[in-house]
Each structure stands twice: as C-alpha cells, then as structure tokens.
Scaffold this motif. Structure first.
Motif, PDB file in Angstrom:
ATOM      1  N   GLY A  99      51.531  76.578  80.095  1.00  0.00           N
ATOM      2  CA  GLY A  99      51.787  76.283  81.499  1.00  0.00           C
ATOM      3  C   GLY A  99      51.323  74.888  81.874  1.00  0.00           C
ATOM      4  O   GLY A  99      52.000  74.172  82.625  1.00  0.00           O
ATOM      5  N   LEU A 100      50.182  74.477  81.360  1.00  0.00           N
ATOM      6  CA  LEU A 100      49.670  73.133  81.635  1.00  0.00           C
ATOM      7  C   LEU A 100      50.599  72.065  81.082  1.00  0.00           C
ATOM      8  O   LEU A 100      50.831  71.029  81.713  1.00  0.00           O
ATOM      9  N   ILE A 101      51.125  72.323  79.881  1.00  0.00           N
ATOM     10  CA  ILE A 101      52.036  71.361  79.258  1.00  0.00           C
ATOM     11  C   ILE A 101      53.289  71.190  80.110  1.00  0.00           C
ATOM     12  O   ILE A 101      53.758  70.075  80.343  1.00  0.00           O
ATOM     13  N   ARG A 102      53.821  72.326  80.576  1.00  0.00           N
ATOM     14  CA  ARG A 102      55.016  72.239  81.448  1.00  0.00           C
ATOM     15  C   ARG A 102      54.694  71.504  82.740  1.00  0.00           C
ATOM     16  O   ARG A 102      55.461  70.649  83.194  1.00  0.00           O
ATOM     17  N   ASP A 103      53.551  71.832  83.349  1.00  0.00           N
ATOM     18  CA  ASP A 103      53.174  71.203  84.624  1.00  0.00           C
ATOM     19  C   ASP A 103      52.971  69.704  84.470  1.00  0.00           C
ATOM     20  O   ASP A 103      53.171  68.947  85.427  1.00  0.00           O
ATOM     21  N   ALA A 104      52.560  69.278  83.277  1.00  0.00           N
ATOM     22  CA  ALA A 104      52.337  67.853  83.036  1.00  0.00           C
ATOM     23  C   ALA A 104      53.631  67.117  82.709  1.00  0.00           C
ATOM     24  O   ALA A 104      53.623  65.902  82.502  1.00  0.00           O
ATOM     25  N   GLY A 105      54.739  67.856  82.639  1.00  0.00           N
ATOM     26  CA  GLY A 105      56.019  67.237  82.350  1.00  0.00           C
ATOM     27  C   GLY A 105      56.184  66.828  80.902  1.00  0.00           C
ATOM     28  O   GLY A 105      56.986  65.944  80.583  1.00  0.00           O
ATOM     29  N   ILE A 106      55.426  67.463  80.021  1.00  0.00           N
ATOM     30  CA  ILE A 106      55.490  67.147  78.592  1.00  0.00           C
ATOM     31  C   ILE A 106      56.429  68.134  77.915  1.00  0.00           C
ATOM     32  O   ILE A 106      56.297  69.352  78.088  1.00  0.00           O
ATOM     33  N   ALA A 107      57.361  67.615  77.140  1.00  0.00           N
ATOM     34  CA  ALA A 107      58.444  68.446  76.608  1.00  0.00           C
ATOM     35  C   ALA A 107      58.104  69.156  75.310  1.00  0.00           C
ATOM     36  O   ALA A 107      58.756  70.137  74.954  1.00  0.00           O
ATOM     37  N   SER A 108      57.084  68.703  74.568  1.00  0.00           N
ATOM     38  CA  SER A 108      56.823  69.299  73.254  1.00  0.00           C
ATOM     39  C   SER A 108      55.382  69.062  72.836  1.00  0.00           C
ATOM     40  O   SER A 108      54.679  68.197  73.399  1.00  0.00           O
ATOM     41  N   ASP A 109      54.944  69.815  71.844  1.00  0.00           N
ATOM     42  CA  ASP A 109      53.609  69.611  71.283  1.00  0.00           C
ATOM     43  C   ASP A 109      53.495  68.230  70.655  1.00  0.00           C
ATOM     44  O   ASP A 109      52.445  67.594  70.711  1.00  0.00           O
ATOM     45  N   GLU A 110      54.581  67.769  70.049  1.00  0.00           N
ATOM     46  CA  GLU A 110      54.584  66.446  69.417  1.00  0.00           C
ATOM     47  C   GLU A 110      54.351  65.357  70.458  1.00  0.00           C
ATOM     48  O   GLU A 110      53.574  64.415  70.228  1.00  0.00           O
ATOM     49  N   GLN A 111      55.000  65.480  71.617  1.00  0.00           N
ATOM     50  CA  GLN A 111      54.828  64.480  72.680  1.00  0.00           C
ATOM     51  C   GLN A 111      53.389  64.477  73.195  1.00  0.00           C
ATOM     52  O   GLN A 111      52.797  63.424  73.428  1.00  0.00           O
ATOM     53  N   LEU A 112      52.808  65.680  73.330  1.00  0.00           N
ATOM     54  CA  LEU A 112      51.420  65.772  73.788  1.00  0.00           C
ATOM     55  C   LEU A 112      50.467  65.182  72.757  1.00  0.00           C
ATOM     56  O   LEU A 112      49.505  64.492  73.117  1.00  0.00           O
ATOM     57  N   ALA A 113      50.725  65.422  71.472  1.00  0.00           N
ATOM     58  CA  ALA A 113      49.876  64.871  70.415  1.00  0.00           C
ATOM     59  C   ALA A 113      49.914  63.345  70.440  1.00  0.00           C
ATOM     60  O   ALA A 113      48.882  62.684  70.294  1.00  0.00           O
ATOM     61  N   ARG A 114      51.110  62.779  70.624  1.00  0.00           N
ATOM     62  CA  ARG A 114      51.226  61.311  70.681  1.00  0.00           C
ATOM     63  C   ARG A 114      50.470  60.745  71.874  1.00  0.00           C
ATOM     64  O   ARG A 114      49.794  59.715  71.772  1.00  0.00           O
ATOM     65  N   LYS A 115      50.566  61.435  73.010  1.00  0.00           N
ATOM     66  CA  LYS A 115      49.879  60.965  74.216  1.00  0.00           C
ATOM     67  C   LYS A 115      48.365  61.024  74.019  1.00  0.00           C
ATOM     68  O   LYS A 115      47.636  60.099  74.397  1.00  0.00           O
ATOM     69  N   ALA A 116      47.883  62.096  73.393  1.00  0.00           N
ATOM     70  CA  ALA A 116      46.448  62.229  73.133  1.00  0.00           C
ATOM     71  C   ALA A 116      45.972  61.172  72.134  1.00  0.00           C
ATOM     72  O   ALA A 116      44.862  60.640  72.265  1.00  0.00           O
ATOM     73  N   MET A 117      46.797  60.862  71.138  1.00  0.00           N
ATOM     74  CA  MET A 117      46.428  59.853  70.152  1.00  0.00           C
ATOM     75  C   MET A 117      46.331  58.461  70.780  1.00  0.00           C
ATOM     76  O   MET A 117      45.517  57.641  70.369  1.00  0.00           O
ATOM     77  N   ARG A 118      47.171  58.194  71.776  1.00  0.00           N
ATOM     78  CA  ARG A 118      47.069  56.906  72.471  1.00  0.00           C
ATOM     79  C   ARG A 118      45.735  56.808  73.200  1.00  0.00           C
ATOM     80  O   ARG A 118      45.111  55.736  73.240  1.00  0.00           O
ATOM     81  N   LEU A 119      45.285  57.905  73.786  1.00  0.00           N
ATOM     82  CA  LEU A 119      43.979  57.918  74.437  1.00  0.00           C
ATOM     83  C   LEU A 119      42.867  57.733  73.411  1.00  0.00           C
ATOM     84  O   LEU A 119      41.862  57.082  73.669  1.00  0.00           O
ATOM     85  N   LYS A 120      43.067  58.329  72.219  1.00  0.00           N
ATOM     86  CA  LYS A 120      42.077  58.203  71.146  1.00  0.00           C
ATOM     87  C   LYS A 120      41.901  56.747  70.747  1.00  0.00           C
ATOM     88  O   LYS A 120      40.787  56.255  70.566  1.00  0.00           O
ATOM     89  N   GLU A 121      43.019  56.041  70.621  1.00  0.00           N
ATOM     90  CA  GLU A 121      42.960  54.636  70.225  1.00  0.00           C
ATOM     91  C   GLU A 121      42.230  53.804  71.269  1.00  0.00           C
ATOM     92  O   GLU A 121      41.479  52.881  70.938  1.00  0.00           O
ATOM     93  N   ALA A 122      42.428  54.154  72.539  1.00  0.00           N
ATOM     94  CA  ALA A 122      41.749  53.417  73.612  1.00  0.00           C
ATOM     95  C   ALA A 122      40.240  53.657  73.564  1.00  0.00           C
ATOM     96  O   ALA A 122      39.442  52.771  73.873  1.00  0.00           O
ATOM     97  N   LYS A 123      39.846  54.860  73.162  1.00  0.00           N
ATOM     98  CA  LYS A 123      38.422  55.200  73.088  1.00  0.00           C
ATOM     99  C   LYS A 123      37.812  54.906  71.719  1.00  0.00           C
ATOM    100  O   LYS A 123      36.611  55.057  71.519  1.00  0.00           O
ATOM    101  N   GLU A 124      38.663  54.500  70.752  1.00  0.00           N
ATOM    102  CA  GLU A 124      38.232  54.177  69.394  1.00  0.00           C
ATOM    103  C   GLU A 124      37.477  55.341  68.745  1.00  0.00           C
ATOM    104  O   GLU A 124      36.422  55.183  68.138  1.00  0.00           O
ATOM    105  N   LEU A 125      38.036  56.533  68.849  1.00  0.00           N
ATOM    106  CA  LEU A 125      37.443  57.716  68.242  1.00  0.00           C
ATOM    107  C   LEU A 125      38.010  57.940  66.850  1.00  0.00           C
ATOM    108  O   LEU A 125      39.179  57.655  66.590  1.00  0.00           O
ATOM    109  N   GLU A 126      37.184  58.473  65.951  1.00  0.00           N
ATOM    110  CA  GLU A 126      37.605  58.754  64.577  1.00  0.00           C
ATOM    111  C   GLU A 126      38.067  60.209  64.461  1.00  0.00           C
ATOM    112  O   GLU A 126      37.458  61.013  63.750  1.00  0.00           O
ATOM    113  N   VAL A 127      39.100  60.560  65.165  1.00  0.00           N
ATOM    114  CA  VAL A 127      39.657  61.911  65.087  1.00  0.00           C
ATOM    115  C   VAL A 127      41.175  61.804  64.987  1.00  0.00           C
ATOM    116  O   VAL A 127      41.766  60.778  65.330  1.00  0.00           O
TER     117      VAL A 127
END
Length: 256
Positions: A3-31
């Motif tokens: 439900g959260l994914i739909r509410d955020a307007g994200i179409a797929s798990d892949e799209q959410l993973a890419r968005k989270a990875m962009r945040l990771k790069e900004a925070k320079e996390l090793e995950v």
C-alpha cells in the motif's frame, strides 16, 4: 508495504530499489538494496533485522510516509507477534504419572502400561519423549538470510571454516547446516524438524514462485565431498564452541 508503494506512486520493486540506492549514494552508505530484498519483505519471506537496519531506513525514506505511518511501521519491526508453539503429542511419562489421580489399587507400573496401550492405539505419541512442544517457525529475528534465502550461500561451492561461523546465531548455524541438505531437496518430515520444513517451504519453487530453489525430492540424497565436509565443520563448531545443536524445540541439544 504494498500500500505504501502504491501511495508513493512507485510502479515496481525495482523502481523503489533504484530510488533507495540513490539515497544510499547521497549518504555514502556501504549497503546494497536489491529488488529481491524489497519483494521478500513485501511478501513476508524475510524481514529487516531491526528498525535501525540501514536498508530498511533507506527504503522507508524512499517511500517518504507520514510521520505517524513511519512510527507505526517502525513499531512493527523487530517486535512481531510472539512465536506460536505447536503442542507436541509427546508426553513425559514420569511427569504425567505424577499428575494422574491414580487409584490406590493401581501401581505406577500399571499406569505406565495403560498409557502405552493408549499410545499404541493412537491416543498418544512417544516418538519425542520429554521434548515438549516444537516451534512451527524459526524466530525471524534470529535469521539473517541472503537475497535467495541462504545463511551461507556458498556452502555447496567452497569450504566453510570457523571464521564464517563465529557471527552466526545458534538458529543460523542450524539452518546453515541443513540448507546444504535442502539444496538437494531433502524433506524434513519429522515432528522435531517442523520449523525447518516451514522455513525451507518459504523458498520452494512452484507456480507462484518460479524463482524458488527448494524442490522436495524423494529417495536418497547425494552430497559432494565438499558438502559433507562443510556439514561436519558446522556440526563440530556447534558442539565444540556453542555447546550443542539448536533444534525446533528452541533449545540446544547436547551433542553427546
């Protein structure tokens, strides 16, 4: 989470993973956050280790829920519902005899004989004498799994040594040893192994999960020499260092 994914307007798990990875790069996390991780969380196949899990926090930030919704979700992580225990039909004869209202003319030996007769006719089972109840599932907070559902994904490819085992919980050691057999399709049919069967069933290959790896096989299993050594290495570590092997009873079993 769906439900959260739909509410955020994200179409797929892949799209959410890419968005989270962009945040990771900004925070320079090793995950690393993969589509499979999010899919497993969403489908209940695995869960974040805690609400502080950096992968979970990045995914949550990518979804950007309201403060109330965020607190509600975080409250669920790491708590869950108490693990239910499936009552075992196993009975400790000695304790049962003590609790029974025994007539004065009937000795303890006669009571035991009576209980054995009931067992033979199907009323009781003594196959696991004195073990008590068995867990239907392994506590989620005791398992850290790879994207494909393994504790040690490499254990059929290269040697396992003590360094690989030091950080594992007793539950993880139990699963790591048995996942070597599970790769070959071993069914865990004994009542004492009910939690293992439940765990590996989550990774079963079927119509709804074509990418699953666990496929039950009938007949004998053939392990490679490497796999046999790895099973032995894990078992020896459990016995020598941890003082016993975990079981579905939720306690360690003495190796002797």
């Amino acid at each position: 989470m769906s439900g959260l994914i739909r509410d955020a307007g994200i179409a797929s798990d892949e799209q959410l993973a890419r968005k989270a990875m962009r945040l990771k790069e900004a925070k320079e996390l090793e995950v690393t956050i993969q589509r499979r991780t999010i899919s497993n969380w969403r489908n209940g196949k695995s869960a974040p280790r805690s609400k502080q899990d950096p992968r979970f926090q990045l995914v949550l930030n990518a979804l950007n829920p309201s403060i109330e919704k965020r607190r509600e979700i975080e409250a669920l992580i790491g708590t869950g519902s108490p693990t239910s225990k499936k009552p075992s039909r196993a009975v400790d004869l000695q304790n049962l005899v003590k609790r029974l209202p025994v007539p004065s003319w009937m000795g303890a030996g006669a009571v035991v004989a009576l209980l054995l007769i009931v067992a033979v006719t199907g009323g009781l089972s003594f196959s696991s004498l004195g073990t008590g109840a068995y867990l239907e599932t392994i506590p989620e907070d005791q398992l850290r799994l790879s994207e494909d559902g393994f504790v040690l994904p490499f254990s059929s490819l290269r040697a396992v040594d003590e360094q690989h085992l030091k950080a594992l919980t007793s539950w993880e050691l139990y699963v790591a040893r048995n996942e070597i057999y599970a790769r070959k399709g071993r069914p865990f049919v004994k009542q004492t192994s009910v939690c293992l069967q439940s765990h590996f069933d989550r990774w079963a290959k079927n119509d709804s999960s074509p990418d699953g790896w666990y496929v039950k096989q009938a007949g004998g299993l053939v392990l490679s020499d490497l796999e046999i050594r790895n099973v032995d290495t894990i078992q020896r570590y459990e016995c020598a260092v941890r003082g016993g092997r975990m079981t579905c009873s939720g306690s360690l079993r003495n190796c002797q």
